[in-house]
Design a protein around this motif. Structure first.
Motif, PDB file in Angstrom:
ATOM      1  N   ILE A  43      -2.773   5.965  -0.003  1.00  0.00           N
ATOM      2  CA  ILE A  43      -3.874   6.752   0.217  1.00  0.00           C
ATOM      3  C   ILE A  43      -3.281   7.752   1.301  1.00  0.00           C
ATOM      4  O   ILE A  43      -2.855   7.284   2.412  1.00  0.00           O
ATOM      5  CB  ILE A  43      -5.155   6.038   0.712  1.00  0.00           C
ATOM      6  CG1 ILE A  43      -5.627   5.076  -0.262  1.00  0.00           C
ATOM      7  CG2 ILE A  43      -6.147   6.883   1.260  1.00  0.00           C
ATOM      8  CD1 ILE A  43      -6.370   4.004   0.254  1.00  0.00           C
ATOM      9  N   GLU A 102      -9.310   7.904   5.411  1.00  0.00           N
ATOM     10  CA  GLU A 102      -9.517   7.303   4.108  1.00  0.00           C
ATOM     11  C   GLU A 102      -8.657   5.971   4.134  1.00  0.00           C
ATOM     12  O   GLU A 102      -9.655   4.808   3.776  1.00  0.00           O
ATOM     13  CB  GLU A 102      -9.020   8.146   2.977  1.00  0.00           C
ATOM     14  CG  GLU A 102      -9.897   9.044   2.299  1.00  0.00           C
ATOM     15  CD  GLU A 102     -11.194   8.795   1.915  1.00  0.00           C
ATOM     16  OE1 GLU A 102     -11.043   7.924   1.106  1.00  0.00           O
ATOM     17  OE2 GLU A 102     -12.107   9.505   2.096  1.00  0.00           O
ATOM     18  N   ARG A 103      -7.708   6.011   4.722  1.00  0.00           N
ATOM     19  CA  ARG A 103      -6.897   4.720   4.858  1.00  0.00           C
ATOM     20  C   ARG A 103      -7.600   3.567   5.598  1.00  0.00           C
ATOM     21  O   ARG A 103      -7.564   2.720   5.424  1.00  0.00           O
ATOM     22  CB  ARG A 103      -5.389   5.202   5.377  1.00  0.00           C
ATOM     23  CG  ARG A 103      -4.296   5.187   4.426  1.00  0.00           C
ATOM     24  CD  ARG A 103      -2.987   4.981   5.005  1.00  0.00           C
ATOM     25  NE  ARG A 103      -2.853   5.678   6.109  1.00  0.00           N
ATOM     26  CZ  ARG A 103      -2.250   6.879   6.489  1.00  0.00           C
ATOM     27  NH1 ARG A 103      -2.180   7.583   5.195  1.00  0.00           N
ATOM     28  NH2 ARG A 103      -1.782   7.479   7.495  1.00  0.00           N
ATOM     29  N   ASP A 105       0.932  -1.163  -0.050  1.00  0.00           N
ATOM     30  CA  ASP A 105       0.023   0.002  -0.067  1.00  0.00           C
ATOM     31  C   ASP A 105       0.844   1.274   0.066  1.00  0.00           C
ATOM     32  O   ASP A 105       0.635   2.215   0.403  1.00  0.00           O
ATOM     33  CB  ASP A 105      -0.893   0.046   1.209  1.00  0.00           C
ATOM     34  CG  ASP A 105      -0.025   0.173   2.458  1.00  0.00           C
ATOM     35  OD1 ASP A 105       1.009  -0.311   2.572  1.00  0.00           O
ATOM     36  OD2 ASP A 105      -0.627   0.376   3.440  1.00  0.00           O
ATOM     37  N   SER A 148     -10.530   2.306   3.854  1.00  0.00           N
ATOM     38  CA  SER A 148     -10.261   1.351   2.736  1.00  0.00           C
ATOM     39  C   SER A 148      -9.741   0.063   3.442  1.00  0.00           C
ATOM     40  O   SER A 148     -10.026  -1.143   2.921  1.00  0.00           O
ATOM     41  CB  SER A 148      -9.254   1.849   1.767  1.00  0.00           C
ATOM     42  OG  SER A 148      -8.178   1.731   2.432  1.00  0.00           O
ATOM     43  N   LYS A 162       2.586   6.620   1.624  1.00  0.00           N
ATOM     44  CA  LYS A 162       1.221   5.644   1.470  1.00  0.00           C
ATOM     45  C   LYS A 162       0.478   6.039   0.220  1.00  0.00           C
ATOM     46  O   LYS A 162       0.515   7.241  -0.299  1.00  0.00           O
ATOM     47  CB  LYS A 162       0.214   5.793   2.701  1.00  0.00           C
ATOM     48  CG  LYS A 162       0.989   5.377   4.004  1.00  0.00           C
ATOM     49  CD  LYS A 162       0.886   3.932   3.954  1.00  0.00           C
ATOM     50  CE  LYS A 162       1.406   3.189   5.148  1.00  0.00           C
ATOM     51  NZ  LYS A 162       1.545   1.756   4.913  1.00  0.00           N
ATOM     52  N   ASP A 218      -4.667  10.328   3.167  1.00  0.00           N
ATOM     53  CA  ASP A 218      -5.455  10.714   4.282  1.00  0.00           C
ATOM     54  C   ASP A 218      -5.818   9.734   5.285  1.00  0.00           C
ATOM     55  O   ASP A 218      -6.133   8.511   4.810  1.00  0.00           O
ATOM     56  CB  ASP A 218      -6.852  11.137   3.626  1.00  0.00           C
ATOM     57  CG  ASP A 218      -7.905  11.752   4.682  1.00  0.00           C
ATOM     58  OD1 ASP A 218      -7.425  12.942   5.363  1.00  0.00           O
ATOM     59  OD2 ASP A 218      -8.755  11.180   5.112  1.00  0.00           O
TER      60      ASP A 218
END
Length: 599
Positions: free
Chosen positions: A587, A592-593, A571, A596, A585, A589
């Protein structure tokens, strides 16, 4: 009689191959003026000089006693195997160059096997006999055993051996009797390497390599198999699907010294470059216009590894590089495909993501490093091996791994490799060192080099080459430690890093700019932690009762490009810009991470 000799030079990385070719060029009365600068003539791009490896095979020729010797310098790294096979097709014989102390190494074996299968006649050169601990006679025995195990013919096993030191510019038939020049080697080439057969008839030439010029586009390079080619001649291009396309040779060049010389015609046995041939692929044949006969095609090894390339969308995009848009990256990858054969590129529809396939981490990282130096910004994902389905079974690439290291570290290394699904095949003692051979999945090699060097205090010599596809070996545990992720954008302060040092090791220096979602260090335990490295000490006008302690900071870990690619998790991306390598990363934020991950 044709006074031409076509030879390929085979050697492991760092056995002195490029140095030897440079000295042969000097002996051929070419570069008298460059002689004392000490710079390598052949490895002329910056990356090759820094890493001390040959990446692109090159063609040069020398004149000696009215003979023309065409020398083809091959890469020693198995990641550039795509280069090797094509090049060997142009030669009639090969120089096998071996270090007088190390002896034949695994990657020498890889190229030598290909050369013996084609039927090339070898001349063995044992280099670096001026080293204090060299053992030329033992090494000569080892070379014989290696050739025997590779099923060399009687004629190939009856090879001449030349000893010497390319660096000190001498060669001799007996290593105890140094001479003062490199001519004994040139004499041996003329005596033992067969001249190319002159074949009469309609012209045939197999395109085995390509050159690129911004003025005339792609240039087809190969050896004329039969007949004669002339400037302005109409020919047929025999393609992969069996069709014949009419083409015209606008210009015909042969190799002289380091460059090319324009000639009006060239005939069977010579290596030449054709300008004006369009839409060709490696392995196509140039043949007669009236009755074209294609030569058998050459197979190029398929890629074994893939990586995701995408545009840089981090908060720092465009600060460093000149070329940042998806159009720039797409154009650059298309240009690379023109000259880099073992590469494949696929673009995901409606997105700025490309999947780039190559022969290994080194092969792909050389491309990324070259782009970075040209001013590109991009992001690269974790290297993935290419899985194939063979007879309904999931299979993965397996590599042969050899490690040579001092005895006291061997148990540690065996444990490390077997955890990554490696199988120990051979273990033998050589003096106070141990030589081990394993079969290991390509996945297991990603990130192994750092660990092996750390565990052996930098003493291990490690090399690997692709073997074959075998059934899937099961899961391999990769890096278990989590990442330390920056909470917000700003400047990293020594005060904040100092207070967080017990959490793990850092990858950033104090006063460096960071952004939210950037990986700033490695957690000492499993799982990722979000940390605030931008926190500064609040200053008040109250006097503190105790004096402040100085911040004592452990120096951060600085990754090279390969190390960063081998280090990241699935990731994460490596953000590559001309002056910086950052880990982040995918993603950025935090909420958000988490979302997900739950999904």
């Amino acid at each position: 009689m044709q006074k031409i000799r076509n030879i390929a030079i085979i050697a492991h990385v760092d056995h002195g191959k490029t140095t030897l070719v440079d000295k042969m060029l000097l002996a051929g009365q070419l570069f008298r003026e460059n002689q004392n600068t000490g710079e390598l003539i052949l490895d002329n791009n910056d990356l090759e000089r820094e890493r001390g490896i040959t990446i692109l095979s090159k063609n040069v020729s020398i004149r000696y006693k009215d003979y023309k010797i065409n020398i083809i310098d091959t890469p020693g790294h198995s990641d550039f195997g795509g280069e090797v096979e094509r090049v060997l097709n142009m030669a009639d014989g090969c120089l096998l160059l071996v270090d007088a102390f190390e002896g034949p190494m695994p990657q020498t074996r890889f190229v030598l096997q290909k050369a013996l299968q084609i039927g090339l006649k070898p001349v063995v050169v044992i280099n670096k006999v001026d080293k204090p601990n060299c053992r030329p006679d033992e090494v000569q025995e080892m070379v014989f055993d290696l050739m025997f195990s590779l099923d060399a013919s009687e004629e190939q096993l009856d090879f001449p051996t030349i000893y010497g030191s390319a660096k000190q510019n001498w060669m001799s038939t007996d290593w105890r009797k140094p001479t003062n020049s490199i001519t004994p080697l040139l004499d041996a080439i003329i005596e033992y390497i067969p001249e190319p057969e002159y074949l009469e008839g309609t012209p045939q030439m197999l395109i085995t390599s390509l050159d690129y010029s911004p003025y005339v586009g792609r240039i087809a390079v190969g050896r004329i198999h039969r007949g004669e080619l002339r400037e302005g001649m109409d020919v047929s291009l025999c393609t992969k699907d069996g069709s014949f396309i009419k083409q015209r040779i606008k210009e015909l060049d042969v190799f002289e010294g380091l460059g090319r010389t324009k000639v009006s015609s060239a005939s069977s046995g010579d290596i030449c470059a054709l300008v004006g041939i369009e839409n060709f692929e490696i392995g196509d044949t140039i043949a007669d216009l009236q009755n074209p006969e294609p030569l058998p095609r050459i197979a190029i090894d398929e890629p074994t590894m893939s990586m995701t390339f995408t545009i840089n969308d981090s908060p720092f995009f465009g600060k460093d590089g000149k070329y940042v848009t998806s159009r720039h990256i797409a154009d650059r990858l298309t240009r690379e495909l023109d000259r880099n054969l073992a590469l494949r590129v696929e673009k995901a529809p409606d997105s700025d993501v490309w999947t780039v396939y190559g022969r290994g981490v080194l092969h792909l990282s050389v491309l990324i490093e070259t782009m970075r130096r040209e001013g590109y910004e991009l992001q690269v994902g974790q290297p993935q091996v290419i899985i194939r389905e063979i007879n309904g079974e999931k299979c993965e690439p397996i590599e042969q791994l050899t490690i040579n290291l001092p005895e006291e570290y061997s148990s540690k290394i065996i444990d490390m490799v077997t955890r990554r699904k490696g199988e120990l095949l051979i273990m033998e003692t050589q003096g106070d060192r141990i030589h081990m051979e394993f079969n290991i999945p390509s996945r297991g090699i990603i990130g192994l080099r750092n660990n092996v060097l750390t565990a052996s205090a930098g003493e291990a010599i490690m090399a690997h080459r692709f073997l074959e596809y075998q059934p899937w070996k099961g899961d391999i545990e990769r890096r278990t430690n989590g990442s330390l992720i920056s909470m917000e954008a700003g400047t990293a302060f020594a005060y904040a890093i100092d207070k967080l040092q017990d959490r793990g090791r850092f990858f950033i220096f104090p006063q460096e700019e960071v952004y939210a979602g950037q990986v700033v260090g490695e957690n000492a335990k499993e799982g990722d932690i979000v940390v605030n490295v931008t926190k500064s000490k609040k200053l008040t006008n109250m006097r503190a009762s105790g004096a402040d302690d100085k911040a004592r900071i452990v120096p951060p870990v600085v990754f090279s490009l390969e190390e960063a690619l081998e280090y990241i998790k699935e990731d994460e991306y490596v953000e590559v810009t001309p002056h910086h390598l950052r880990l982040r990363k995918i993603i950025l934020d935090e909420t958000e991470r988490k979302r997900s991950q739950k999904a």
